[in-house]
Design an enzyme around this catalytic site. Structure first.
Site, PDB file in Angstrom:
ATOM      1  N   SER A  77      -9.846  12.489 -29.587  1.00  0.00           N
ATOM      2  CA  SER A  77     -10.073  14.010 -29.476  1.00  0.00           C
ATOM      3  C   SER A  77     -11.395  14.263 -30.525  1.00  0.00           C
ATOM      4  CB  SER A  77      -9.107  14.833 -29.871  1.00  0.00           C
ATOM      5  OG  SER A  77      -8.458  14.781 -31.258  1.00  0.00           O
TER       6      SER A  77
ATOM      7  N   GLY B 206      -4.050   9.637 -26.580  1.00  0.00           N
ATOM      8  CA  GLY B 206      -2.777   9.936 -27.277  1.00  0.00           C
ATOM      9  C   GLY B 206      -2.270   8.630 -28.176  1.00  0.00           C
ATOM     10  N   ALA B 207      -2.864   7.640 -28.264  1.00  0.00           N
ATOM     11  CA  ALA B 207      -2.603   6.351 -28.920  1.00  0.00           C
ATOM     12  C   ALA B 207      -2.670   6.485 -30.357  1.00  0.00           C
ATOM     13  CB  ALA B 207      -3.476   5.301 -28.580  1.00  0.00           C
TER      14      ALA B 207
ATOM     15  N   GLU C  40      -2.478   7.277 -45.236  1.00  0.00           N
ATOM     16  CA  GLU C  40      -2.126   8.109 -44.168  1.00  0.00           C
ATOM     17  C   GLU C  40      -1.262   9.275 -44.690  1.00  0.00           C
ATOM     18  OE1 GLU C  40      -3.278   7.847 -41.032  1.00  0.00           O
ATOM     19  OE2 GLU C  40      -2.657   5.787 -40.952  1.00  0.00           O
ATOM     20  N   HIS C  41      -1.783  10.513 -44.027  1.00  0.00           N
ATOM     21  CA  HIS C  41      -1.293  11.613 -44.129  1.00  0.00           C
ATOM     22  C   HIS C  41      -1.795  12.126 -45.782  1.00  0.00           C
ATOM     23  CE1 HIS C  41       0.914  12.775 -40.578  1.00  0.00           C
ATOM     24  NE2 HIS C  41       1.256  11.357 -40.482  1.00  0.00           N
TER      25      HIS C  41
ATOM     26  N   ASP D  53     -10.716  12.043 -39.668  1.00  0.00           N
ATOM     27  CA  ASP D  53     -10.889  11.361 -38.208  1.00  0.00           C
ATOM     28  C   ASP D  53     -12.490  11.738 -37.720  1.00  0.00           C
ATOM     29  OD1 ASP D  53      -8.329  10.638 -38.064  1.00  0.00           O
ATOM     30  OD2 ASP D  53      -7.947  12.233 -36.468  1.00  0.00           O
TER      31      ASP D  53
ATOM     32  N   ASP E  24      -5.408  13.031 -46.034  1.00  0.00           N
ATOM     33  CA  ASP E  24      -6.407  13.426 -46.096  1.00  0.00           C
ATOM     34  C   ASP E  24      -6.262  15.267 -46.272  1.00  0.00           C
ATOM     35  OD1 ASP E  24      -4.997  13.777 -43.476  1.00  0.00           O
ATOM     36  OD2 ASP E  24      -7.114  14.002 -42.468  1.00  0.00           O
TER      37      ASP E  24
ATOM     38  N   LEU F 293      -5.902   6.918 -32.067  1.00  0.00           N
ATOM     39  CA  LEU F 293      -7.166   6.165 -32.355  1.00  0.00           C
ATOM     40  C   LEU F 293      -8.173   7.334 -32.374  1.00  0.00           C
ATOM     41  CD1 LEU F 293      -7.038   3.058 -30.556  1.00  0.00           C
ATOM     42  CD2 LEU F 293      -6.309   3.508 -32.886  1.00  0.00           C
ATOM     43  N   SER F 294      -7.773   8.501 -32.426  1.00  0.00           N
ATOM     44  CA  SER F 294      -8.904   9.642 -32.581  1.00  0.00           C
ATOM     45  C   SER F 294      -9.606   9.895 -31.308  1.00  0.00           C
ATOM     46  CB  SER F 294      -9.537   9.775 -33.976  1.00  0.00           C
ATOM     47  OG  SER F 294      -8.751   9.721 -34.869  1.00  0.00           O
TER      48      SER F 294
END
Length: 390
Positions: free
Chosen positions: A130, A124-125, A33-34, A174, A36, A127-128
């Site tokens: 967008s 907004g959860a 996490e964080h 993502d 990429d 889980l990508s």
């Protein structure tokens, strides 16, 4: 809602039948996490939850968009020669952005189209949703206009939409997971080189549970960009010692020989470097069927995100700590950018119901409103789907 219903709604809204149907998944990141945007490794997988689209080309140059998730917005109509972002267009800016980016790259999209969208990823959860929308539009345009886009190029165009059109400084994980996902497999991605490896996810006897805090997080308005800036500053400081191009090239042994003047930057870099090592160790653990070790690495990841990176917050910590306290839990951690959103847990199949009840009770008691729980199935990446009723 069945796909046939989507086709019926398309005809009601646009007056003609759709000709094609597409799907792009959401994603979870199992670990990494964080990392990429720090040139490290990530280990995401695509989900069977995602974004559905039905579409039809038009004879003129008008684009019309309609989302069942934002029905109050009605049909958003856009002239093909005016694809600039507009706040009033909300979600449709992601679709406009993909059209714009592909045109800028030289692809010929010379007529408009009508597009109906239905997403089953909670917005907004974390889980990508967008990136899923970007990629479903990407595969849709590729098919409708016979563009023959290389899939990794399409992934990169999705990131360009996010970075250059929407204005969110996100990494490529993502879009890559959503564009390249494979059912039953995780995807180890080197974000520096884009080298990737599929790793079979044999979680026999276990279930992946997504735990949604129901605390909305807006990536562009969160501290995400601040963390990126801090990592860039930490890398600049570390380059006095070694000329590495990214934090992902550092090892923890090398990092521990350096003295930082800024304790905050030290913690940010420590997370990025240690998380990269944990991600590589996690792949080895899965290959060797050491599921307990994999779970312990997930737990260590969350602790690092909480203490060194400070992106969890009370809601995510409450969920994860409640998960750790339950029997039959291999591991649990936040997933996504943080600041709200979701956590994941890997739980023995026969404890799933009691797990969700107990964690849900602990969360609502502490936070004051309920969390949502989903069992996750690992699915394939963005694609056209057949025109059959399901």
């Amino acid at each position: 809602m069945t796909d046939q219903t989507l086709e019926q709604i398309f005809e009601q809204q646009f007056g003609q039948s759709s000709t094609h149907r597409f799907f792009a998944p959401g994603r979870i990141n199992l670990i990494g996490e964080h990392t990429d945007y720090n040139g490290g490794h990530v280990f995401p997988c695509a989900l069977t939850l995602g974004t559905h689209a039905v579409a039809r080309k038009r004879d003129d140059v008008v684009f019309r968009f309609y989302s069942l998730n934002f029905e109050d917005d009605g049909i958003i109509e856009v002239a093909g020669d005016d694809l600039t972002p507009q706040s009033a267009h909300g979600w449709a800016n992601y679709a406009k952005g993909m059209i714009h980016v592909l045109r800028e790259a030289g692809y010929r999209i010379d007529t408009g189209c009508d597009i109906l969208i239905k997403g089953d990823i909670p917005n907004g959860a974390g889980l990508s949703s967008s990136a899923s929308l970007e990629l479903v539009i990407g595969v849709l345009l590729d098919k409708l206009y016979n563009l023959d886009i290389d899939r990794i190029d399409l992934v990169k165009y999705g990131q360009q939409v996010e970075n250059q059109y929407i204005g969110v400084n996100s990494g490529i994980m993502d879009q890559f997971a959503i564009g390249m996902g494979k059912a039953g497999s995780g995807l180890l991605l080197d974000c520096e080189t884009l080298d990737y490896t599929y790793a079979p996810l044999d979680l026999s006897g276990y279930t992946i549970i997504i735990m949604n805090t129901n605390k909305r997080r807006e990536l562009a308005d969160s501290k995400y960009n601040e963390r990126r800036s801090e990592c860039e500053a930490a890398l600049a400081y570390l380059q006095q010692y070694r000329p590495y191009a990214s934090l992902g090239q550092w090892s923890m042994n090398e990092f521990e020989t350096v003295s930082f003047e800024d304790e905050r930057l030290e913690r940010r870099a420590r997370h990025a470097i240690s998380e990269n090592e944990r991600t590589l160790q996690a792949l080895d653990a899965l290959k060797e069927d050491r599921l307990e070790a994999f779970g312990q690495l997930m737990n260590a990841s969350h602790r690092s995100l909480r203490v060194d990176y400070e992106v969890t917050g009370k809601e995510l910590d409450t969920l994860v700590e409640a998960a750790w306290a339950q029997p039959g839990v291999l591991g649990a951690r936040m997933t996504g950018a943080g600041f709200g959103g979701c956590a994941i847990a890997i739980v023995e199949d026969d404890t799933v119901e009691t797990f969700m009840t107990a964690v849900g009770h602990a969360y609502e008691t502490e936070i004051g409103y309920p969390a949502s729980f989903y069992t996750a199935t690992v699915g394939d990446g963005a694609r056209e789907v057949e025109q059959e009723v399901i």
